[in-house]
Design a protein around this motif. Structure first.
Motif, short mmCIF file in Angstrom:
data_model
loop_
_atom_site.label_atom_id
_atom_site.label_comp_id
_atom_site.label_asym_id
_atom_site.label_seq_id
_atom_site.Cartn_x
_atom_site.Cartn_y
_atom_site.Cartn_z
N ILE A 28 0.82 -1.22 0.00
CA ILE A 28 0.00 0.00 0.00
C ILE A 28 0.85 1.27 0.00
O ILE A 28 0.39 2.33 -0.42
CB ILE A 28 -0.99 0.03 1.20
N ALA A 29 2.09 1.16 0.45
CA ALA A 29 2.97 2.33 0.50
C ALA A 29 3.91 2.39 -0.69
O ALA A 29 4.75 3.29 -0.76
CB ALA A 29 3.76 2.34 1.80
N ALA A 30 3.78 1.46 -1.63
CA ALA A 30 4.73 1.34 -2.73
C ALA A 30 4.54 2.45 -3.77
O ALA A 30 3.52 3.14 -3.80
CB ALA A 30 4.58 -0.03 -3.40
N ASP A 31 5.54 2.57 -4.65
CA ASP A 31 5.53 3.63 -5.65
C ASP A 31 4.35 3.51 -6.62
O ASP A 31 3.83 4.54 -7.08
CB ASP A 31 6.84 3.61 -6.43
N HIS A 32 3.95 2.27 -6.96
CA HIS A 32 2.84 2.13 -7.91
C HIS A 32 1.53 2.67 -7.31
O HIS A 32 0.69 3.18 -8.04
CB HIS A 32 2.69 0.69 -8.38
N MET A 33 1.38 2.58 -5.99
CA MET A 33 0.18 3.13 -5.35
C MET A 33 0.26 4.65 -5.26
O MET A 33 -0.76 5.35 -5.38
CB MET A 33 -0.01 2.52 -3.96
N LYS A 34 1.46 5.18 -5.08
CA LYS A 34 1.63 6.63 -5.08
C LYS A 34 1.31 7.18 -6.47
O LYS A 34 0.63 8.22 -6.59
CB LYS A 34 3.06 6.98 -4.69
N ALA A 35 1.76 6.48 -7.52
CA ALA A 35 1.48 6.92 -8.89
C ALA A 35 -0.02 6.92 -9.16
O ALA A 35 -0.55 7.82 -9.83
CB ALA A 35 2.21 6.02 -9.88
N SER A 36 -0.72 5.90 -8.64
CA SER A 36 -2.18 5.84 -8.81
C SER A 36 -2.84 7.03 -8.14
O SER A 36 -3.73 7.68 -8.71
CB SER A 36 -2.71 4.52 -8.23
N ALA A 37 -2.43 7.31 -6.91
CA ALA A 37 -3.01 8.44 -6.17
C ALA A 37 -2.72 9.76 -6.90
O ALA A 37 -3.61 10.63 -7.00
CB ALA A 37 -2.44 8.48 -4.76
N GLN A 38 -1.53 9.91 -7.42
CA GLN A 38 -1.17 11.14 -8.13
C GLN A 38 -2.02 11.31 -9.38
O GLN A 38 -2.43 12.43 -9.71
CB GLN A 38 0.32 11.13 -8.47
N TYR A 39 -2.29 10.20 -10.06
CA TYR A 39 -3.14 10.28 -11.26
C TYR A 39 -4.55 10.72 -10.89
O TYR A 39 -5.14 11.60 -11.54
CB TYR A 39 -3.18 8.93 -11.97
N VAL A 40 -5.11 10.13 -9.84
CA VAL A 40 -6.47 10.49 -9.42
C VAL A 40 -6.52 11.95 -8.98
O VAL A 40 -7.48 12.68 -9.29
CB VAL A 40 -6.95 9.54 -8.30
N ALA A 41 -5.50 12.39 -8.26
CA ALA A 41 -5.45 13.80 -7.85
C ALA A 41 -5.43 14.71 -9.06
O ALA A 41 -6.09 15.76 -9.10
CB ALA A 41 -4.23 14.05 -6.97
N GLN A 42 -4.69 14.30 -10.08
CA GLN A 42 -4.59 15.11 -11.29
C GLN A 42 -5.94 15.26 -11.99
O GLN A 42 -6.33 16.36 -12.39
CB GLN A 42 -3.58 14.47 -12.26
N ILE A 43 -6.67 14.15 -12.13
CA ILE A 43 -7.96 14.26 -12.83
C ILE A 43 -8.97 15.06 -12.01
O ILE A 43 -9.86 15.70 -12.58
CB ILE A 43 -8.52 12.88 -13.23
#
Length: 457
Positions: free
Chosen positions: A38-53
């Motif tokens: 849950i703390a991995a980079d792929h989850m951070k990238a997912s969160a960043q994408y959702v924040a962007q949209i």
């Protein structure tokens, strides 16, 4: 509700549709499997994408990392807000951006992490659970644009599929950023692709570990069998005593209720049998509607049983047996109360004087919608206008403990549980998909709901 407004919003959505599909497709490709860390980079990238949209829809969105109960780094969460008028109602939009794993991609007809459209459905892991929820919120905000008349807060969780271990501490730490009048949880589904639903209830859950002991050590079954029963048999007797002749739990203190808000229609038994893959001739346990048995009455499952394997079995009387119980509780019953009632029953009904010990485990509260709420009436009207069909509201037999916790932390907020799924969505299973026509209707319904909430100011 204004059908002309609905058509206007639908026309806008058609112009936005490619963006909605892109959101889903790109989200699926991110492979946001929280089970892989849950703390991995792929989850951070997912969160960043959702924040962007969300930022693209005018929301002041940001990514914040939660902290696990043990102090270690937790999930990547997306929070944010858009305040249009301090006097207007405030609506919290919830979905989760993490998805289930894909244990065996060969069981899929398509690449699970490449969005594929077939026969009006978009396939891919997380397409429905809960990329669809994100798409609903994104689409509704996009077509309302500057006409948005309510304040918006968002929370897109990054650990829902892992049981939300840091959910409550995170909410309590950021309580001011979540305070709202209405909470829309877009993580459930509709009766079908054409018949909309609000989710009216969720069962709670409690679990226990039970040990039945008859002897201090194994003994020869030929020498002692007869007057002394083995612990496996005693455990089976104890489990069977929990039920009456109809297969209903008969434990004092464990409650049962009828579907919240009344039953619009019962479930189809043939479909339930097909979905569960029951063997021919298996009788359905319990009495009353199938809906009540699956949604609001308690159910007990033996989820584990320790016994000697058949291979290598030999003639001894097992001295002890251990089994795990999972009890789904009626939506309004406190799980600790049901856990204690079950514990008391098991100890008091120990067969043939065996020693029964019970270890209490986890508890999760159920939830029941306020069927008479004005917000519920507005939501039902919005769904009917968008789908062109009256809602058939339904409960869920599973448990989502964070919903009652949200209600506990924000007791004045009205909670609505909506969502993008339908009976063919296969959430958590191979070939997960979302019906695109239904997704369109859901977006229109949420936009109409936000419109109407603004008019209630």
């Amino acid at each position: 509700m204004n059908t002309e407004r609905a058509q206007e919003l639908r026309t806008r959505l058609q112009a936005q549709w490619d963006g909605v599909i892109s959101t889903l497709s790109e989200k699926i490709a991110l492979q946001a499997v929280s089970a892989h860390g849950i703390a991995a980079d792929h989850m951070k990238a997912s969160a960043q994408y959702v924040a962007q949209i969300m930022q693209e829809q005018g929301i002041d969105a940001k990514v914040v990392q939660s902290t696990n109960p043990d102090g270690t780094p937790g999930a990547w969460e997306v929070i944010g807000s858009k305040i249009v008028d301090p006097e207007a109602p405030t609506v919290l939009l919830y979905a989760h951006h993490d998805v289930q794993p894909v244990p065996d991609a060969s069981e899929w007809d398509t690449d699970p992490f490449t969005a594929t459209i077939r026969d009006g459905r978009l396939y891919g892991r997380g397409s429905a659970d809960d990329g669809g929820g994100i798409a609903i919120h994104r689409g509704a905000l996009a077509i309302l644009g500057e006409e948005l008349g309510v304040n918006i807060r968002i929370f897109f969780e990054g650990e829902e599929e892992m049981g939300s271990p840091s959910f409550i501490p995170f909410i309590e730490e950021h309580a001011a950023e979540f305070a709202s009048d209405v909470i829309i949880v877009a993580d459930s589904g509709n009766w079908s692709t054409t018949i909309p639903s609000l989710t009216t209830s969720l069962r709670g859950n409690t679990s226990l570990e039970v040990t039945v002991k008859a002897l201090d050590h194994p003994v020869h079954s030929g020498q002692f069998g007869g007057p002394i029963l083995d612990a496996n048999t005693l455990a089976a007797m104890l489990i069977s005593s929990l039920y009456n002749a109809d297969g209903e739990l008969q434990v004092p203190g464990i409650t049962a209720t009828e579907p919240i808000g009344g039953l619009a229609r019962d479930l189809d038994e043939a479909q339930v049998r097909a979905d569960a893959a029951t063997v021919e001739g298996l009788q359905m346990a319990g009495t009353g509607s199938l809906a009540s048995r699956l949604w609001t009455k308690p159910s007990l499952t033996v989820t584990g049983f320790d016994a000697h394997p058949v291979e290598g079995a030999f003639n001894v009387i097992a001295p002890s047996a251990r089994f795990a119980l999972s009890l789904r509780t009626a939506p309004n019953q406190r799980p600790e109360e049901a856990q204690q009632a079950l514990t008391d029953y098991l100890i008091e009904h120990a067969p043939f004087g065996a020693q029964v010990s019970v270890k209490p485990l986890d508890n999760g509260m159920g939830w029941a919608m306020d069927a008479q709420s004005d917000v519920v009436q507005i939501a039902e009207e919005a769904l009917q206008t968008a789908f062109g069909q009256a809602p058939a509201n339904k409960g869920e037999g599973g448990s989502i403990p964070f919903i009652p916790e949200l209600q506990r932390i924000f007791p004045q907020a009205k909670v609505l549980v909506t969502g993008p799924e339908d009976p063919k969505s296969n959430a958590h299973s191979p070939n997960e998909s979302i019906d695109l026509q239904s997704l369109e209707h859901n977006i229109i319904a949420e936009a109409l709901l936000l419109d109407e909430l603004a008019s209630q100011q």
